[in-house]
Scaffold this motif. Structure first.
Motif, mmCIF file in Angstrom:
data_model
loop_
_atom_site.group_PDB
_atom_site.id
_atom_site.type_symbol
_atom_site.label_atom_id
_atom_site.label_comp_id
_atom_site.label_asym_id
_atom_site.label_seq_id
_atom_site.Cartn_x
_atom_site.Cartn_y
_atom_site.Cartn_z
ATOM 1 N N UNK A 79 38.942 -13.832 114.775
ATOM 2 C CA UNK A 79 40.230 -13.311 115.250
ATOM 3 C C UNK A 79 40.621 -12.131 114.357
ATOM 4 N N UNK A 80 40.522 -10.945 114.917
ATOM 5 C CA UNK A 80 40.746 -9.722 114.137
ATOM 6 C C UNK A 80 42.105 -9.711 113.448
ATOM 7 N N UNK A 81 43.136 -10.167 114.141
ATOM 8 C CA UNK A 81 44.487 -10.140 113.576
ATOM 9 C C UNK A 81 44.568 -10.982 112.314
ATOM 10 N N UNK A 82 43.977 -12.173 112.349
ATOM 11 C CA UNK A 82 44.016 -13.063 111.185
ATOM 12 C C UNK A 82 43.166 -12.502 110.047
ATOM 13 N N UNK A 118 42.404 -9.397 109.416
ATOM 14 C CA UNK A 118 43.060 -8.225 108.812
ATOM 15 C C UNK A 118 44.263 -8.633 107.968
ATOM 16 N N UNK A 119 45.029 -9.629 108.445
ATOM 17 C CA UNK A 119 46.180 -10.107 107.673
ATOM 18 C C UNK A 119 45.743 -10.665 106.326
ATOM 19 N N UNK A 120 44.722 -11.509 106.340
ATOM 20 C CA UNK A 120 44.237 -12.102 105.098
ATOM 21 C C UNK A 120 43.638 -11.043 104.181
ATOM 22 N N UNK A 121 42.855 -10.146 104.741
ATOM 23 C CA UNK A 121 42.212 -9.117 103.923
ATOM 24 C C UNK A 121 43.257 -8.234 103.244
ATOM 25 N N UNK A 122 44.256 -7.798 104.000
ATOM 26 C CA UNK A 122 45.298 -6.933 103.437
ATOM 27 C C UNK A 122 46.085 -7.657 102.349
ATOM 28 N N UNK A 123 46.466 -8.906 102.628
ATOM 29 C CA UNK A 123 47.253 -9.684 101.666
ATOM 30 C C UNK A 123 46.468 -9.917 100.381
ATOM 31 N N UNK A 124 45.214 -10.286 100.500
ATOM 32 C CA UNK A 124 44.396 -10.566 99.329
ATOM 33 C C UNK A 124 44.135 -9.299 98.508
ATOM 34 N N UNK A 125 43.936 -8.176 99.180
ATOM 35 C CA UNK A 125 43.736 -6.923 98.460
ATOM 36 C C UNK A 125 44.989 -6.542 97.678
ATOM 37 N N UNK A 133 35.920 -8.711 101.638
ATOM 38 C CA UNK A 133 35.047 -8.335 102.741
ATOM 39 C C UNK A 133 35.336 -9.257 103.900
ATOM 40 N N UNK A 134 34.953 -8.846 105.096
ATOM 41 C CA UNK A 134 35.197 -9.678 106.275
ATOM 42 C C UNK A 134 33.915 -9.836 107.085
ATOM 43 N N UNK A 135 33.859 -10.935 107.816
ATOM 44 C CA UNK A 135 32.755 -11.200 108.747
ATOM 45 C C UNK A 135 33.338 -11.921 109.956
#
Length: 247
Positions: free
Chosen positions: A28-31, A33-40, A47-49
């Motif tokens: 799920x792209x939305x989830x 991206x949310x996690x990636x942005x928050x963690x950064x 990284x994402x997969x």
């Protein structure tokens, strides 16, 4: 009349990361991206997969410090991904599952095969950050523990290397994991069933006793080829590591 103004205590700021590498696996792209942005923003490298296959490939190449893994993926479920991570590397990164509330019963399986914790969807960002920090602290403490050793045989969990005296042993990942299992259980006879379950989990019966015998034989040749034997067979029972006087 004098008095003081009552103020709500400030919430402590969430702990920040120190540049640790986290892989977020969610289709799920939305989830993702949310996690990636928050963690950064919290100080992590991310990284994402979007599939289990991509996750396994990236873990093998990049060796992240933690994997946030959705249970439901398009090509394989998260439990299968976790099982393969554990089977591939004794020092696999901790796994934090993402799961729907109605799938909680299945988490018994996930945590039993090597998963470390879980967060239910919909999740609160603060909870995710707290659980990430807890898993990274645990991993850091484990890595600070002394490397397992017996006599002149030493394993380095950080570099994934083994040494017998002054000799560096050229071990495959499977041989390293078997040697580590024997080493941390030094003096104890381990059956083929126990070894198979440790190396290959629920899939161990597919490999059979012959695969274990060959693996032990190769390992014994490398470990004991130029010194007193440390790996022994207890016929009818299994294998053990130690000095002969022990058993």
């Amino acid at each position: 009349m004098y008095g003081s103004v009552s103020e709500k205590p400030e919430k402590p700021a969430p702990a920040r990361g120190g540049g640790q590498h986290i892989l977020v696996v969610d289709d799920e792209t939305r989830i993702a991206e949310l996690l990636a942005t928050t963690l950064e923003l919290a100080g992590y490298r991310v990284g994402t997969a979007a599939t289990g296959g991509e996750a396994l490939d990236r873990v093998g190449r990049e060796r992240p410090d933690l994997v946030i893994l959705d249970v439901m993926l398009p090509d394989m479920d998260g439990f299968t991904v976790c099982r393969r991570l554990v089977a591939a590397d004794e020092d696999h990164p901790p796994v934090l599952f993402l799961t729907a509330r109605d799938s909680l019963d299945s988490l018994v399986t996930g945590l039993g095969i090597g998963g470390n914790d879980y967060v239910t969807k919909p999740f609160r960002i603060a909870e995710v950050l707290a659980r990430v920090q807890a898993q990274l602290r645990t991993r850091s403490r484990r890595r600070e523990e002394p490397s397992p050793r017996y006599a002149d045989l030493v394993l380095d969990d950080t570099t994934r290397q083994a040494r017998r005296g002054q000799r560096t042993l050229a071990l495959t990942p499977g041989e390293f994991r078997l040697l580590r299992y024997l080493l941390v259980n030094a003096g104890q006879v381990l059956s083929k069933e126990q070894i198979g379950e440790h190396l290959w989990l629920a899939e161990h019966r597919r490999y059979g006793d012959n695969a274990i015998e060959k693996l032990v034989s190769r390992l014994r040749h490398k470990v004991d080829g130029a010194g007193p034997a440390l790996i022994h067979t207890r016929r009818g029972f299994g294998y053990w590591l130690g000095r002969l006087a022990q058993i």
